[in-house]
Design a protein around this motif. Structure first.
Motif, mmCIF file in Angstrom:
data_model
loop_
_atom_site.group_PDB
_atom_site.id
_atom_site.type_symbol
_atom_site.label_atom_id
_atom_site.label_comp_id
_atom_site.label_asym_id
_atom_site.label_seq_id
_atom_site.Cartn_x
_atom_site.Cartn_y
_atom_site.Cartn_z
ATOM 1 N N GLY A 54 4.972 -0.630 -10.485
ATOM 2 C CA GLY A 54 5.736 0.357 -9.706
ATOM 3 C C GLY A 54 7.169 -0.087 -9.479
ATOM 4 N N PHE B 191 18.893 8.577 0.436
ATOM 5 C CA PHE B 191 18.375 7.363 -0.211
ATOM 6 C C PHE B 191 19.466 6.792 -1.097
ATOM 7 C CE2 PHE B 191 14.882 10.141 0.725
ATOM 8 C CZ PHE B 191 13.887 9.282 1.178
ATOM 9 N N LEU C 212 -0.415 -5.624 7.996
ATOM 10 C CA LEU C 212 -0.173 -7.022 7.601
ATOM 11 C C LEU C 212 0.650 -7.079 6.320
ATOM 12 C CD1 LEU C 212 -3.329 -9.307 7.621
ATOM 13 C CD2 LEU C 212 -1.259 -9.535 9.000
ATOM 14 N N ARG D 275 2.394 -1.176 6.882
ATOM 15 C CA ARG D 275 2.405 0.103 7.613
ATOM 16 C C ARG D 275 0.981 0.502 8.030
ATOM 17 N NH1 ARG D 275 5.715 4.296 3.996
ATOM 18 N NH2 ARG D 275 4.721 3.235 2.251
ATOM 19 N N PRO E 135 16.383 9.251 -9.606
ATOM 20 C CA PRO E 135 15.345 10.275 -9.347
ATOM 21 C C PRO E 135 15.603 11.615 -10.032
ATOM 22 C CG PRO E 135 16.760 10.059 -7.424
ATOM 23 C CD PRO E 135 17.225 9.015 -8.417
ATOM 24 N N VAL F 197 18.057 14.444 0.744
ATOM 25 C CA VAL F 197 16.794 15.178 0.612
ATOM 26 C C VAL F 197 16.607 16.067 1.839
ATOM 27 C CG1 VAL F 197 14.279 14.903 0.521
ATOM 28 C CG2 VAL F 197 15.734 13.385 -0.821
ATOM 29 N N GLU G 46 -0.900 -4.257 3.543
ATOM 30 C CA GLU G 46 0.175 -3.260 3.732
ATOM 31 C C GLU G 46 0.639 -3.311 5.191
ATOM 32 O OE1 GLU G 46 2.181 -0.977 2.146
ATOM 33 O OE2 GLU G 46 2.850 -0.481 4.166
ATOM 34 N N LEU H 197 2.806 -9.693 3.305
ATOM 35 C CA LEU H 197 2.850 -11.045 2.717
ATOM 36 C C LEU H 197 4.132 -11.736 3.173
ATOM 37 C CD1 LEU H 197 2.317 -12.147 -0.920
ATOM 38 C CD2 LEU H 197 4.621 -12.261 0.011
ATOM 39 N N ARG I 77 9.075 -8.611 -2.123
ATOM 40 C CA ARG I 77 9.152 -9.987 -1.617
ATOM 41 C C ARG I 77 8.485 -10.943 -2.618
ATOM 42 N NH1 ARG I 77 10.705 -12.804 2.571
ATOM 43 N NH2 ARG I 77 9.426 -14.492 3.397
ATOM 44 N N GLY J 218 0.828 -1.211 0.000
ATOM 45 C CA GLY J 218 0.000 0.000 0.000
ATOM 46 C C GLY J 218 0.856 1.252 0.000
ATOM 47 N N ASN K 122 5.532 8.524 -11.239
ATOM 48 C CA ASN K 122 4.710 8.746 -12.444
ATOM 49 C C ASN K 122 4.651 7.485 -13.297
ATOM 50 O OD1 ASN K 122 4.009 11.566 -12.090
ATOM 51 N ND2 ASN K 122 6.187 12.003 -12.376
ATOM 52 N N ARG L 37 9.396 13.881 2.297
ATOM 53 C CA ARG L 37 9.300 13.166 1.011
ATOM 54 C C ARG L 37 8.229 13.817 0.152
ATOM 55 N NH1 ARG L 37 10.680 7.479 -0.715
ATOM 56 N NH2 ARG L 37 11.390 8.882 -2.339
ATOM 57 N N ASP M 67 4.852 -4.106 -4.009
ATOM 58 C CA ASP M 67 5.554 -4.096 -2.726
ATOM 59 C C ASP M 67 6.957 -3.512 -2.811
ATOM 60 O OD1 ASP M 67 6.143 -6.348 -4.222
ATOM 61 O OD2 ASP M 67 6.304 -7.703 -2.509
ATOM 62 N N GLY M 68 7.170 -2.608 -3.772
ATOM 63 C CA GLY M 68 8.355 -1.758 -3.765
ATOM 64 C C GLY M 68 9.630 -2.407 -4.271
ATOM 65 N N VAL N 247 1.443 3.466 -5.348
ATOM 66 C CA VAL N 247 1.088 2.728 -6.570
ATOM 67 C C VAL N 247 0.076 1.617 -6.256
ATOM 68 C CG1 VAL N 247 1.977 1.307 -8.459
ATOM 69 C CG2 VAL N 247 3.268 3.316 -7.710
ATOM 70 N N GLY N 248 0.298 0.857 -5.192
ATOM 71 C CA GLY N 248 -0.643 -0.203 -4.812
ATOM 72 C C GLY N 248 -2.006 0.388 -4.456
HETATM 73 C C1 LIG Z 1 15.145 10.790 -3.587
HETATM 74 C C2 LIG Z 1 13.983 10.340 -4.431
HETATM 75 C C3 LIG Z 1 13.166 11.285 -5.027
HETATM 76 C C4 LIG Z 1 12.102 10.873 -5.841
HETATM 77 N N1 LIG Z 1 11.326 11.823 -6.420
HETATM 78 C C5 LIG Z 1 10.328 11.448 -7.263
HETATM 79 C C6 LIG Z 1 9.513 12.432 -7.913
HETATM 80 O O1 LIG Z 1 9.714 13.643 -7.747
HETATM 81 N N2 LIG Z 1 8.535 11.999 -8.758
HETATM 82 C C7 LIG Z 1 8.310 10.681 -8.993
HETATM 83 O O2 LIG Z 1 7.426 10.343 -9.805
HETATM 84 N N3 LIG Z 1 9.052 9.722 -8.368
HETATM 85 C C8 LIG Z 1 10.048 10.064 -7.510
HETATM 86 N N4 LIG Z 1 10.783 9.111 -6.870
HETATM 87 C C9 LIG Z 1 10.467 7.692 -7.065
HETATM 88 C C10 LIG Z 1 9.341 7.213 -6.118
HETATM 89 O O3 LIG Z 1 9.720 7.454 -4.778
HETATM 90 C C11 LIG Z 1 9.064 5.724 -6.302
HETATM 91 O O4 LIG Z 1 9.051 5.381 -7.655
HETATM 92 C C12 LIG Z 1 7.701 5.378 -5.668
HETATM 93 O O5 LIG Z 1 7.734 5.658 -4.276
HETATM 94 C C13 LIG Z 1 7.361 3.909 -5.888
HETATM 95 O O6 LIG Z 1 6.100 3.645 -5.302
HETATM 96 P P1 LIG Z 1 5.644 2.140 -5.019
HETATM 97 O O7 LIG Z 1 4.259 2.253 -4.442
HETATM 98 O O8 LIG Z 1 5.869 1.317 -6.230
HETATM 99 O O9 LIG Z 1 6.668 1.600 -3.929
HETATM 100 P P2 LIG Z 1 6.822 2.032 -2.410
HETATM 101 O O10 LIG Z 1 6.477 3.458 -2.230
HETATM 102 O O11 LIG Z 1 8.174 1.573 -1.995
HETATM 103 O O12 LIG Z 1 5.708 1.165 -1.651
HETATM 104 C C14 LIG Z 1 5.849 -0.216 -1.461
HETATM 105 C C15 LIG Z 1 4.911 -0.625 -0.331
HETATM 106 O O13 LIG Z 1 4.944 -2.045 -0.194
HETATM 107 C C16 LIG Z 1 4.923 -2.361 1.185
HETATM 108 N N5 LIG Z 1 5.504 -3.695 1.381
HETATM 109 C C17 LIG Z 1 6.819 -4.029 1.412
HETATM 110 N N6 LIG Z 1 6.955 -5.355 1.648
HETATM 111 C C18 LIG Z 1 5.695 -5.857 1.740
HETATM 112 C C19 LIG Z 1 5.178 -7.168 1.964
HETATM 113 N N7 LIG Z 1 5.973 -8.234 2.171
HETATM 114 N N8 LIG Z 1 3.840 -7.335 1.989
HETATM 115 C C20 LIG Z 1 2.997 -6.274 1.799
HETATM 116 N N9 LIG Z 1 3.456 -5.015 1.584
HETATM 117 C C21 LIG Z 1 4.778 -4.813 1.552
HETATM 118 C C22 LIG Z 1 5.729 -1.242 1.838
HETATM 119 O O14 LIG Z 1 5.403 -1.094 3.213
HETATM 120 C C23 LIG Z 1 5.317 -0.036 1.004
HETATM 121 O O15 LIG Z 1 4.220 0.662 1.558
HETATM 122 C C24 LIG Z 1 11.859 9.496 -6.050
HETATM 123 C C25 LIG Z 1 12.684 8.534 -5.449
HETATM 124 C C26 LIG Z 1 13.742 8.954 -4.642
HETATM 125 C C27 LIG Z 1 14.632 7.915 -4.012
#
Ligand SMILES: Cc1cc2nc3c(=O)[nH]c(=O)nc-3n(C[C@H](O)[C@H](O)[C@H](O)COP(=O)(O)OP(=O)(O)OC[C@H]3O[C@@H](n4cnc5c(N)ncnc54)[C@H](O)[C@@H]3O)c2cc1C
Length: 398
Positions: free
Chosen positions: A294, A275, A140, A40, A302, A196, A38, A142, A176, A12, A309, A53, A171-172, A15-16
């Motif tokens: 995502g 980061f 919770l 968190r 970055p 940052v 999620e 996975l 996993r 969550g 996006n 952030r 999940d980023g 993107v999720g």
């Molecule tokens: C310094 C910096 C600046 C950036 N600036 C920009 C910007 O200006 N514009 C832009 O578009 N992008 C930017 N980005 C990129 C952006 O931060 C990421 O692409 C974005 O956060 C990805 O989102 P996500 O939801 O895919 O992953 P995440 O935000 O990492 O979310 C993943 C989620 O999965 C959860 N998770 C992890 N493991 C598990 C599990 N086992 N089971 C269930 N859930 C789990 C986590 O708790 C988390 O909430 C930047 C990145 C950095 C490092």
């Protein structure tokens, strides 16, 4: 009676949450049962404090958030538009070596918005809470995954077993799901970190995003609503670690040198975080009953603020593919369905990933400074090229 398809969304982050909201509010919402996992808890946005952030979000991301019904909440709370952008490299020839973008040149009110991470997630969660077919399982994560011919089963951190026809892994970067399924990736560490922080400057930011390419890595100032700017400063990991240990005063001194005092000097700095930076691309975006979206599928530098996006475009595409499959009476978890998503997104993401990786290397490469200065100046003088670049960055090029 319609047989409901169940979709498990793992993760969550924004993107999720966007995937779950698009599924839960789309044309086939009634035919779907969505469960989101999620670890968190619910984020709480603080109106008195700008989250460290922040993301530069494109027009395409704004449209998606409008479609979901989350943009209203965000824009009423706090967003900072940026209307202009200046990219520059130090030039030995005065007046050359910079590139200026202005939203007015393409008849747009802005080039995008700076949005806080906590606010974005809070707005998406608020929407999810009112969607009857979305179940939020916060706190919770996975733990295990098992893929069968007709369904996918996951075991959560507390031993509960959930099953679905399809699983979407959001999940980023250290996904996993991707690891447990053995989906391989290509990529490398940049041996760079991005520092940052929010900084106060003597001159106004003029709703402009400022970006300087240094040989040590790019430095950006993104405008915030309270007049400060969010700094994203990439450099070698060793340099970043030593800068993080220095006093605020010394940090400010170095930042002023690096930015050539573009905003009249820096007079305050918030807490600083860093980061680790890497580039990563999953070789496959799907396998039977599972799709990656995502950062689970791709990580980019970055320097142009594109990662989120790109993730939002993945979210729109996977939901589109699922809805089209349901329209045709097909199984949305079937590999043939999921391959359509992979085909539509993988090439686009790879193009962006390579462009950003190339830019980062190009500006760090010693000895071709004059070539870069000339390149920026030539593009700056070519209005059609600039307009095309702006439309691309806004997600308006299609
Ligand atoms: C310094 C910096 C600046 C950036 N600036 C920009 C910007 O200006 N514009 C832009 O578009 N992008 C930017 N980005 C990129 C952006 O931060 C990421 O692409 C974005 O956060 C990805 O989102 P996500 O939801 O895919 O992953 P995440 O935000 O990492 O979310 C993943 C989620 O999965 C959860 N998770 C992890 N493991 C598990 C599990 N086992 N089971 C269930 N859930 C789990 C986590 O708790 C988390 O909430 C930047 C990145 C950095 C490092």
């Amino acid at each position: 009676m319609i047989r409901r398809q169940s979709v498990l969304v793992i993760g969550g982050g924004s993107v999720g949450l966007a995937v779950a909201a698009l599924l839960g509010s789309g044309d086939h919402a009634e035919a779907l049962q969505v469960v989101l996992l999620e670890p968190r808890s619910i984020p709480k946005w603080d109106p008195k404090h700008i989250d460290l952030r922040v993301y530069a979000l494109s027009r395409a991301s704004q449209w998606m958030l409008q479609q979901i019904g989350a943009w209203h909440h965000i824009s009423e709370a706090r967003v900072s538009p940026y209307r202009r952008m200046r990219v520059w490299e130090s030039s030995p020839i005065s007046g050359l070596g910079s590139l200026d973008f202005d939203s007015a040149d393409i008849g747009e009110p802005d080039l995008g918005h700076i949005v806080e991470d906590v606010l974005l997630r809070e707005a998406l969660l608020r929407r999810l809470e009112v969607l009857p077919n979305v179940e939020l399982r916060l706190g919770l994560g996975l733990d295990k995954i098992e893929v069968g011919p007709r369904d996918v089963r996951v075991t959560t951190g507390n031993g509960e077993i959930l099953s679905g026809n399809l699983l979407i892994a959001a999940d980023g970067s250290d996904s996993r799901v991707r690891t447990l399924l053995g989906l391989s990736v290509s990529g490398a560490s940049y041996d760079q970190k991005a520092i940052v922080a929010h900084v106060g400057t003597r001159k106004e930011h003029m709703e402009t995003a400022w970006q300087r390419f240094l040989k040590t890595g790019p430095l950006a100032f993104l405008p915030l609503t309270d007049g400060r700017s969010s700094v994203v400063w990439s450099m070698s990991s060793q340099h970043a670690d030593s800068l993080l240990e220095q006093s605020s005063k010394k940090f400010i001194n170095q930042l002023e040198v690096a930015s050539e005092g573009i905003l009249g000097g820096v007079d305050s700095v918030s807490a600083r975080v860093s980061f680790k930076l890497r580039v990563m691309h999953s070789r496959r975006y799907c396998c039977p009953r599972v799709a990656l979206v995502g950062d689970a599928a791709h990580i980019v530098h970055p320097l142009a603020g594109q990662g989120m996006n790109m993730g939002f475009l993945d979210a729109v595409e996977i939901v589109d593919v699922i809805e089209n499959a349901l329209n045709r009476g097909e199984d949305p978890g079937d590999l043939r369905t999921l391959r359509r998503y992979e085909r539509n997104r993988k090439g686009e993401n790879l193009k962006m990933l390579l462009a950003l990786d190339g830019l980062n290397r190009f500006f760090r490469f010693p000895g071709i400074s004059l070539l870069r200065v000339a390149g920026l100046s030539v593009v700056n003088a070519a209005s059609p090229v600039k307009r095309a670049l702006m439309r691309e960055a806004l997600g308006l090029s299609k």
